[in-house]
Scaffold this motif. Structure first.
Motif, PDB file in Angstrom:
ATOM      1  N   ALA A  42       7.074  -4.649  29.912  1.00 18.60           N
ATOM      2  CA  ALA A  42       5.960  -3.857  29.367  1.00 18.60           C
ATOM      3  C   ALA A  42       6.374  -3.104  28.110  1.00 18.60           C
ATOM      4  O   ALA A  42       5.589  -2.959  27.160  1.00 18.60           O
ATOM      5  CB  ALA A  42       5.466  -2.871  30.437  1.00 18.60           C
ATOM      6  N   TRP A  43       7.639  -2.647  28.095  1.00 19.35           N
ATOM      7  CA  TRP A  43       8.143  -1.926  26.920  1.00 19.35           C
ATOM      8  C   TRP A  43       8.207  -2.840  25.695  1.00 19.35           C
ATOM      9  O   TRP A  43       8.008  -2.402  24.558  1.00 19.35           O
ATOM     10  CB  TRP A  43       9.514  -1.357  27.239  1.00 19.35           C
ATOM     11  CG  TRP A  43      10.104  -0.517  26.145  1.00 19.35           C
ATOM     12  CD1 TRP A  43      10.854  -0.926  25.097  1.00 19.35           C
ATOM     13  CD2 TRP A  43       9.970   0.900  26.001  1.00 19.35           C
ATOM     14  NE1 TRP A  43      11.210   0.118  24.302  1.00 19.35           N
ATOM     15  CE2 TRP A  43      10.681   1.269  24.836  1.00 19.35           C
ATOM     16  CE3 TRP A  43       9.335   1.894  26.749  1.00 19.35           C
ATOM     17  CZ2 TRP A  43      10.765   2.595  24.397  1.00 19.35           C
ATOM     18  CZ3 TRP A  43       9.429   3.210  26.316  1.00 19.35           C
ATOM     19  CH2 TRP A  43      10.133   3.540  25.159  1.00 19.35           C
TER      20      TRP A  43
ATOM     21  N   TYR B 238       6.162  -5.110  24.643  1.00 22.01           N
ATOM     22  CA  TYR B 238       4.891  -5.448  23.990  1.00 22.01           C
ATOM     23  C   TYR B 238       4.492  -4.446  22.917  1.00 22.01           C
ATOM     24  O   TYR B 238       3.587  -4.709  22.123  1.00 22.01           O
ATOM     25  CB  TYR B 238       3.774  -5.542  25.039  1.00 22.01           C
ATOM     26  CG  TYR B 238       3.755  -6.843  25.778  1.00 22.01           C
ATOM     27  CD1 TYR B 238       3.156  -7.972  25.231  1.00 22.01           C
ATOM     28  CD2 TYR B 238       4.343  -6.954  27.028  1.00 22.01           C
ATOM     29  CE1 TYR B 238       3.143  -9.175  25.923  1.00 22.01           C
ATOM     30  CE2 TYR B 238       4.344  -8.147  27.726  1.00 22.01           C
ATOM     31  CZ  TYR B 238       3.739  -9.259  27.166  1.00 22.01           C
ATOM     32  OH  TYR B 238       3.734 -10.456  27.833  1.00 22.01           O
ATOM     33  N   ASN B 239       5.115  -3.261  22.873  1.00 22.79           N
ATOM     34  CA  ASN B 239       4.790  -2.216  21.901  1.00 22.79           C
ATOM     35  C   ASN B 239       3.311  -1.846  21.939  1.00 22.79           C
ATOM     36  O   ASN B 239       2.650  -1.674  20.907  1.00 22.79           O
ATOM     37  CB  ASN B 239       5.176  -2.643  20.478  1.00 22.79           C
ATOM     38  CG  ASN B 239       6.671  -2.755  20.306  1.00 22.79           C
ATOM     39  OD1 ASN B 239       7.431  -1.973  20.885  1.00 22.79           O
ATOM     40  ND2 ASN B 239       7.117  -3.742  19.532  1.00 22.79           N
ATOM     41  N   ASN B 240       2.778  -1.793  23.160  1.00 22.92           N
ATOM     42  CA  ASN B 240       1.366  -1.455  23.358  1.00 22.92           C
ATOM     43  C   ASN B 240       1.304  -0.330  24.394  1.00 22.92           C
ATOM     44  O   ASN B 240       1.877  -0.449  25.478  1.00 22.92           O
ATOM     45  CB  ASN B 240       0.597  -2.692  23.849  1.00 22.92           C
ATOM     46  CG  ASN B 240      -0.901  -2.439  23.924  1.00 22.92           C
ATOM     47  OD1 ASN B 240      -1.348  -1.578  24.657  1.00 22.92           O
ATOM     48  ND2 ASN B 240      -1.670  -3.201  23.158  1.00 22.92           N
ATOM     49  N   VAL B 241       0.583   0.755  24.032  1.00 24.20           N
ATOM     50  CA  VAL B 241       0.561   1.933  24.892  1.00 24.20           C
ATOM     51  C   VAL B 241      -0.084   1.627  26.242  1.00 24.20           C
ATOM     52  O   VAL B 241       0.402   2.044  27.292  1.00 24.20           O
ATOM     53  CB  VAL B 241      -0.195   3.080  24.193  1.00 24.20           C
ATOM     54  CG1 VAL B 241      -0.291   4.298  25.127  1.00 24.20           C
ATOM     55  CG2 VAL B 241       0.499   3.470  22.901  1.00 24.20           C
ATOM     56  N   ILE B 242      -1.193   0.864  26.227  1.00 27.92           N
ATOM     57  CA  ILE B 242      -1.902   0.573  27.477  1.00 27.92           C
ATOM     58  C   ILE B 242      -1.023  -0.266  28.402  1.00 27.92           C
ATOM     59  O   ILE B 242      -0.907   0.011  29.606  1.00 27.92           O
ATOM     60  CB  ILE B 242      -3.231  -0.158  27.174  1.00 27.92           C
ATOM     61  CG1 ILE B 242      -4.142   0.749  26.341  1.00 27.92           C
ATOM     62  CG2 ILE B 242      -3.919  -0.569  28.469  1.00 27.92           C
ATOM     63  CD1 ILE B 242      -5.430   0.089  25.907  1.00 27.92           C
ATOM     64  N   ILE B 243      -0.395  -1.301  27.825  1.00 27.01           N
ATOM     65  CA  ILE B 243       0.484  -2.153  28.627  1.00 27.01           C
ATOM     66  C   ILE B 243       1.676  -1.355  29.133  1.00 27.01           C
ATOM     67  O   ILE B 243       2.119  -1.530  30.281  1.00 27.01           O
ATOM     68  CB  ILE B 243       0.940  -3.379  27.814  1.00 27.01           C
ATOM     69  CG1 ILE B 243      -0.266  -4.257  27.466  1.00 27.01           C
ATOM     70  CG2 ILE B 243       1.978  -4.190  28.585  1.00 27.01           C
ATOM     71  CD1 ILE B 243       0.079  -5.450  26.603  1.00 27.01           C
ATOM     72  N   LEU B 244       2.183  -0.450  28.302  1.00 24.71           N
ATOM     73  CA  LEU B 244       3.322   0.366  28.713  1.00 24.71           C
ATOM     74  C   LEU B 244       2.944   1.285  29.878  1.00 24.71           C
ATOM     75  O   LEU B 244       3.716   1.413  30.856  1.00 24.71           O
ATOM     76  CB  LEU B 244       3.820   1.196  27.534  1.00 24.71           C
ATOM     77  CG  LEU B 244       5.021   2.115  27.814  1.00 24.71           C
ATOM     78  CD1 LEU B 244       6.217   1.302  28.267  1.00 24.71           C
ATOM     79  CD2 LEU B 244       5.359   2.938  26.581  1.00 24.71           C
TER      80      LEU B 244
END
Length: 419
Positions: A350-351, A353-359
């Motif tokens: 998840a880290w 992907y650089n995406n807040v929602i995915i993180l």
């Protein structure tokens, strides 16, 4: 758990230490250990308030065992430091790794190309093993052999405690015809295996211990060859094998024969004495008397069958109980691999992907997986397995448990029973 018989060795004194330690061997992660420690400390600090409240069944069980949970957490932190795992992540807490990468081949999750540049890692597993292709074979071998050593040590402790039981109750028969042959049988086979494990660790030998133990029975007189770990090993194995074979009839036959002889000596001439007492009782009671043959009976066949069952149980149990301790290895590897999967395939993925929602989703899934799988299900699993090892493999060597709970005399209890 059954109540200890009067004045027999109580296993609780030893279980206070060995139970949380065996639990921690299967639950070795100092990050997870800190989580359990905080939970136990919360229950202890608020014990007065919680004791006055009505709790759920699960919370009530945890509250009743809060000090045991505290011990389990402390031992888990200790074994986690030895395994060098913090939520499956290694740390160089005790110095730098003894190895360094001087070749591009070691950059892709492999230990090939590593060169030793320093002293052996001072405490625990070297962090360089984690994440490498050699991690699983290395930890697999280490934890499996460690489980055998711990199992043999605890079973020997159980047999030694049976000696103290027999000595206290002045049962010389059990000392010479139960304790001694049991100790010889267990250590002639699996004690010898433990010695081979230690020698192999100290010498760095490539000998195959499976091959040694199998051919110790199948071909004891053959040359050991490249699997030889010390001079005179073949002679030692022949002597140990002979001792193991002798100890089986030693456990089986002498005890029933000795008990029969002891019974005959105890009742020798008793029949004549009882007949005299019978004549006197007839004169005193006007013909009302007891049967002179109504005394203690001794069935040799029954005693022999009981001893046969006990001997077979111990001989087969020596093999099955040793194998049973391998659950320490299996659950420890399972816990480590689950932690690694949750960390690598959930949090790090998840880290990346650089995406807040995915993180946020990844962190949430990681927390739920850690709490409900690792800190709940895995804790319960390791707890039950450690409990089984103590009830069966350890206490089965010496613990009778045929006692009953002390109930002081009280008129109130008599009145309640009558009502």
């Amino acid at each position: 758990c059954s109540i200890a018989s009067y004045q027999e060795v109580n296993p609780g004194l030893f279980t206070i230490v060995t139970f949380p330690f065996l639990f921690a061997v299967m639950f070795g992660d100092w990050g997870h250990g800190i989580c359990i420690f905080l939970t136990a400390m919360y229950l202890i600090i608020r014990e007065k308030k919680l004791a006055s409240q009505k709790l759920d069944d699960i919370v009530e069980i945890m509250f009743a065992g809060r000090y045991v949970i505290l011990m389990m957490s402390l031992f888990s932190i200790y074994t986690g430091l030895i395994y060098n795992e913090f939520f499956s992540v290694p740390f160089e807490l005790f110095g730098k790794s003894a190895y360094a990468c001087h070749d591009p081949s070691c950059g892709d999750a492999t230990t090939e190309g590593l060169v030793r540049v320093g002293q052996t890692y001072p405490f625990g597993v070297d962090p360089v093993w984690h994440g490498s292709r050699s991690e699983l074979p290395f930890l697999n071998s280490l934890k499996m052999k460690m489980s055998i050593l711990l199992g043999i040590a605890q079973m020997n402790l159980g047999i030694v405690l049976s000696f103290f039981n027999a000595k206290y109750f002045k049962n010389i028969v059990n000392v010479w015809y139960q304790f001694v042959p049991q100790l010889i049988f267990l250590n002639s086979l699996f004690g010898y295996l433990s010695l081979l494990i230690i020698i192999k660790w100290c010498t760095g030998s490539k000998a195959d211990l499976y091959h040694i133990m199998i051919y110790m029975f199948l071909s004891p007189t053959d040359d050991i060859g490249e699997n030889q770990l010390f001079p005179g090993q073949r002679i030692v194995q022949l002597v140990l094998l002979l001792l193991a074979l002798v100890s089986v009839p030693w456990m089986l036959f002498p005890k029933p024969l000795f008990l029969k002889k002891q019974h005959e000596q105890r009742h020798q001439g008793q029949h004549y004495t009882m007949l005299q007492e019978t004549d006197e009782s007839v004169a005193q009671l006007g013909g009302q008397h007891e049967n002179p043959h109504n005394h203690e009976e001794f069935e040799f066949s029954e005693v022999l069958v009981h001893q046969l069952i006990h001997t077979i149980e111990f001989v087969l149990g020596a093999v099955s109980n040793t194998a049973s301790y391998l659950r320490l290895w299996a659950l420890s590897l399972a816990h480590s691999e689950l932690s690694s999967v949750f960390y690598d395939k959930v949090l790090l993925l998840a880290w990346g992907y650089n995406n807040v929602i995915i993180l946020v989703m990844g962190v949430t899934v990681f927390l739920f997986a850690t709490i409900f799988v690792l800190l709940s299900m895995e804790t319960l699993s390791a707890f039950l397995h450690a409990l089984r090892l103590h009830w069966v493999e350890f206490q089965g060597k010496f613990y009778d448990g045929s006692g009953y709970k002390f109930a002081p005399f009280a008129f109130a209890s008599i009145i309640e029973e009558e009502d």
